[in-house]
Design a protein around this motif. Structure first.
Motif, short mmCIF file in Angstrom:
data_model
loop_
_atom_site.label_atom_id
_atom_site.label_comp_id
_atom_site.label_asym_id
_atom_site.label_seq_id
_atom_site.Cartn_x
_atom_site.Cartn_y
_atom_site.Cartn_z
N GLN A 87 0.84 -1.20 0.00
CA GLN A 87 0.00 0.00 0.00
C GLN A 87 0.87 1.26 0.00
O GLN A 87 0.64 2.21 -0.74
CB GLN A 87 -0.93 -0.02 1.23
N ASP A 88 1.92 1.22 0.83
CA ASP A 88 2.85 2.35 0.91
C ASP A 88 3.52 2.57 -0.44
O ASP A 88 3.66 3.71 -0.90
CB ASP A 88 3.88 2.06 2.01
N ARG A 89 3.94 1.47 -1.10
CA ARG A 89 4.59 1.60 -2.40
C ARG A 89 3.66 2.25 -3.41
O ARG A 89 4.05 3.12 -4.19
CB ARG A 89 5.05 0.26 -2.94
N LYS A 90 2.37 1.84 -3.37
CA LYS A 90 1.40 2.40 -4.30
C LYS A 90 1.27 3.92 -4.09
O LYS A 90 1.26 4.69 -5.04
CB LYS A 90 0.04 1.73 -4.12
N GLU A 91 1.19 4.34 -2.83
CA GLU A 91 1.04 5.77 -2.53
C GLU A 91 2.27 6.56 -2.98
O GLU A 91 2.16 7.64 -3.56
CB GLU A 91 0.79 5.98 -1.03
N LEU A 92 3.46 6.00 -2.71
CA LEU A 92 4.69 6.68 -3.11
C LEU A 92 4.83 6.70 -4.63
O LEU A 92 5.28 7.70 -5.20
CB LEU A 92 5.91 6.01 -2.46
N ALA A 93 4.43 5.61 -5.28
CA ALA A 93 4.51 5.56 -6.75
C ALA A 93 3.56 6.58 -7.37
O ALA A 93 3.90 7.24 -8.35
CB ALA A 93 4.18 4.15 -7.25
N ASP A 94 2.36 6.73 -6.77
CA ASP A 94 1.41 7.73 -7.25
C ASP A 94 1.99 9.13 -7.10
O ASP A 94 1.87 9.98 -7.99
CB ASP A 94 0.08 7.64 -6.48
N GLU A 95 2.61 9.38 -5.95
CA GLU A 95 3.22 10.69 -5.69
C GLU A 95 4.36 10.94 -6.67
O GLU A 95 4.51 12.04 -7.21
CB GLU A 95 3.71 10.75 -4.23
N SER A 96 5.16 9.89 -6.94
CA SER A 96 6.26 10.01 -7.89
C SER A 96 5.73 10.34 -9.29
O SER A 96 6.26 11.23 -9.97
CB SER A 96 7.05 8.70 -7.92
#
Ligand SMILES: [Zn+2]
Length: 117
Positions: A87-96
């Motif tokens: 979930q954290d990766r998804k949020e960071l990837a979206d932000e990226s």
């Protein structure tokens, strides 16, 4: 040993400090104690509450390195940052992705002469 993410730990601390205990017997079950997101049962069932300390696969890391190489190729500044879980990766990837979009728009605007200042 499993470790809660800082956000999940904060929820769990809130749950512990609430201290009212279960009130399901008063009716309206499940009560706010039992449905609190910081309840250990809720946290146990939620992968996104935990920091994944397992080593990730070389295949996955190769994909990550491709993204890193892209940014190096385009001369984009970045920080490598550990992710806690899927979930954290998804949020960071979206932000990226959001930031890359912004950079891309800024570069287009620059190449087109940019805003007149
Ligand atoms: Zn209850």
């Amino acid at each position: 040993m499993k470790t809660l993410t800082p956000a999940a730990q904060a929820l769990h601390d809130e749950f512990k400090n609430e201290g009212r205990g279960c009130a399901c017997h008063l009716g309206g079950a499940p009560c706010s104690h039992c449905t609190h997101p910081g309840n250990p049962h809720a946290l146990e069932a939620d992968d996104s509450a935990w920091i994944n300390t397992n080593r990730v696969s070389p295949a996955h890391l190769r994909k990550v390195m491709e993204a890193v190489n892209e940014m190096v190729r385009f001369g984009i500044d970045f920080v490598p940052m550990p992710v806690y879980n899927d979930q954290d990766r998804k949020e960071l990837a979206d932000e990226s992705a959001r930031r890359l979009e912004l950079l891309s728009e800024a570069a287009e605007s620059r190449d087109a002469g940019g805003p007149q200042t």
